[in-house]
Design an enzyme around this catalytic site. Structure first.
Site, PDB file in Angstrom:
ATOM      1  N   HIS A  81      32.708  44.080  43.458  1.00  0.00           N
ATOM      2  CA  HIS A  81      33.496  42.854  43.529  1.00  0.00           C
ATOM      3  C   HIS A  81      34.500  42.690  42.383  1.00  0.00           C
ATOM      4  O   HIS A  81      35.689  42.431  42.598  1.00  0.00           O
ATOM      5  CB  HIS A  81      32.572  41.635  43.506  1.00  0.00           C
ATOM      6  CG  HIS A  81      31.581  41.572  44.604  1.00  0.00           C
ATOM      7  ND1 HIS A  81      31.884  41.148  45.873  1.00  0.00           N
ATOM      8  CD2 HIS A  81      30.242  41.859  44.620  1.00  0.00           C
ATOM      9  CE1 HIS A  81      30.803  41.178  46.631  1.00  0.00           C
ATOM     10  NE2 HIS A  81      29.792  41.603  45.888  1.00  0.00           N
ATOM     11  N   ASP A  93      30.346  38.288  33.076  1.00  0.00           N
ATOM     12  CA  ASP A  93      28.903  38.065  32.930  1.00  0.00           C
ATOM     13  C   ASP A  93      28.141  39.358  33.247  1.00  0.00           C
ATOM     14  O   ASP A  93      27.382  39.420  34.197  1.00  0.00           O
ATOM     15  CB  ASP A  93      28.427  36.921  33.845  1.00  0.00           C
ATOM     16  CG  ASP A  93      28.759  37.155  35.322  1.00  0.00           C
ATOM     17  OD1 ASP A  93      29.735  37.890  35.610  1.00  0.00           O
ATOM     18  OD2 ASP A  93      28.058  36.609  36.199  1.00  0.00           O
TER      19      ASP A  93
END
Length: 318
Positions: A240, A10
Site C-alpha cells: 500500500h 508507522d
C-alpha cells in the site's frame, strides 16, 4: 530536481517497503521519517524507523509524532497484520541512533520554513501529525510543494470495516481535517493499492537482485502474505504505502479522478471516505467549501511492479 520528502509513517511492513524505495530512488531525497501510531504504537514506530535507516545506510532524521488520535480513543495497533514488532517478527539489528530533538509537527514546520515550496509530505499512516500541523501552523498549506496521502477507500470497500480503511479509521477526525485543507493533495486510497500484489516469487527475485533491501523485505513479507492469504485469499501481499511515493516518480501508472473528499467521524460508517467528483454537486453540506483534490483510483500493476524492482535493483550495490 530531486523530490525532498518527509515520510510520515508507522512502520509496518508496507511502510518498510516504501522506506526502501525512498532510500533507493535516485530522484528522492529522504529528509526524514516522522512517526505515528497505527501498525504499531508511536514509540515502537520510532524505534523501527531508526533501525531501518541504520540497516539501509540512510542518514535521514527521525522525529517522533503524536501518540493518540485527535478525538477518538486509540485502537489497538495492527499487530495481527504486521507482527508484534511491526516487521512480521523479523528482528533488525539494534542502533545507537536517537530521534531528532524536535517532535514531528515542529520538525515539519521548521523544515518547510527552511525549504519553502520544496518539500513533499508523504503520509502513509493515520493523519494525526498532519492534523496537528494544520492546527499549530496554518501557513503550512502554502509552504509545502505537495501532500500525498495513502489512506481511505473511495470506490472500494474498506479493510477494517465494510467502509473504512485502516489509516482513516485510526483517526477519522484527523483524516477529515487533512482532506479538507486547501493544500495541493493527492490521495492514494485502496482503489489504487489493492490491484497490486507482491507475490512470493516477486519477493524472492527482489531478495536475489537487491539483497540489501530485498532480503529483509522478503522475510517480512512472509508474515504479511500469510495474513492476506488467510483473510482475502491473495497469493501475496499488498504494498500500500509505496503508492504515495510512486505517484511522484511514475505517475503514468495511475488513473486519476478529481473531486472533494471528506471522512465520516461518527456512527457505523466512521472512517468512511466520501467523494464528490469535480464539476458535480449534491444536497449534502459535507462538501461545502471543500477543495478538489486528485484521487488515484486505479493502477497499472505491471508498470508499478517493474518500477519497484528496477529502482531497488539499481541501488543493490549502493
Amino acid at each position: 530536481m530531486a523530490y525532498k520528502i518527509i515520510l510520515d509513517t508507522d512502520p509496518g511492513i508496507d511502510d518498510a517497503m516504501a522506506i526502501a524505495y525512498a532510500i533507493a530512488h535516485p530522484d528522492i531525497e529522504l529528509l526524514a521519517l516522522t512517526t505515528i501510531f497505527g501498525n504499531v504504537r508511536t514509540h515502537e514506530a520510532t524505534a523501527n524507523a531508526l533501525r531501518l535507516l541504520e540497516a539501509w545506510g540512510s542518514d535521514a532524521d527521525v522525529a517522533e509524532g503524536e501518540a493518540v488520535p485527535v478525538s477518538v480513543p486509540a485502537h489497538e495497533p495492527s499487530y495481527s497484520v504486521h507482527g508484534r514488532n511491526g516487521f512480521g517478527d523479523v528482528e533488525l539489528p539494534a542502533t545507537a541512533r536517537v530521534p531528532h530533538e524536535l517532535d514531528a509537527v515542529s520538525y515539519i514546520s521548521e523544515m518547510t520554513r527552511r525549504h519553502p515550496g520544496e518539500i513533499t509530505l508523504c503520509a502513509v499512516g493515520p493523519l494525526t501529525n498532519l492534523a496537528r500541523l494544520l492546527e499549530r501552523d496554518p501557513g503550512i498549506v502554502d509552504r509545502v510543494r505537495s501532500v500525498v496521502v495513502m489512506g481511505g477507500a473511495v470506490h472500494r470497500p474498506g479493510n477494517v470495516t465494510p467502509v473504512a480503511e485502516a489509516n482513516f479509521w485510526h483517526d477519522p477526525h484527523a483524516a477529515d481535517q487533512v482532506l479538507g485543507a486547501a493544500w495541493p493533495l493527492v490521495l492514494a486510497p485502496l482503489d489504487c493499492t489493492m490491484p497490486v500484489v507482491f507475490t512470493p516469487d516477486f519477493m524472492a527475485a527482489l531478495a536475489l537482485e537487491s539483497p540489501r533491501f530485498g532480503e529483509p523485505l522478503a522475510d517480512m513479507a512472509r508474515f504479511y502474505t500469510r495474513f492476506y492469504r488467510s483473510h482475502l485469499g491473495l497469493g501475496g501481499c499488498v504494498p500500500h504505502d509505496v503508492m504515495a511515493l510512486s505517484w511522484l516518480t511514475v505517475p503514468g501508472a495511475f488513473r486519476l479522478q478529481k473531486g472533494a473528499l471528506a471522512v465520516l467521524t461518527e456512527g457505523a460508517g466512521i472512517g468512511q471516505t466520501v467523494f464528490q467528483p469535480g464539476g458535480t454537486s449534491s444536497r449534502s453540506s459535507v462538501f461545502d467549501a471543500r477543495p478538489d483534490h486528485l484521487v488515484m483510483v486505479d493502477t497499472d500493476p505491471a508498470m508499478f511492479l517493474a518500477d519497484y524492482m528496477r529502482v531497488l535493483t539499481a541501488a543493490a550495490d549502493g
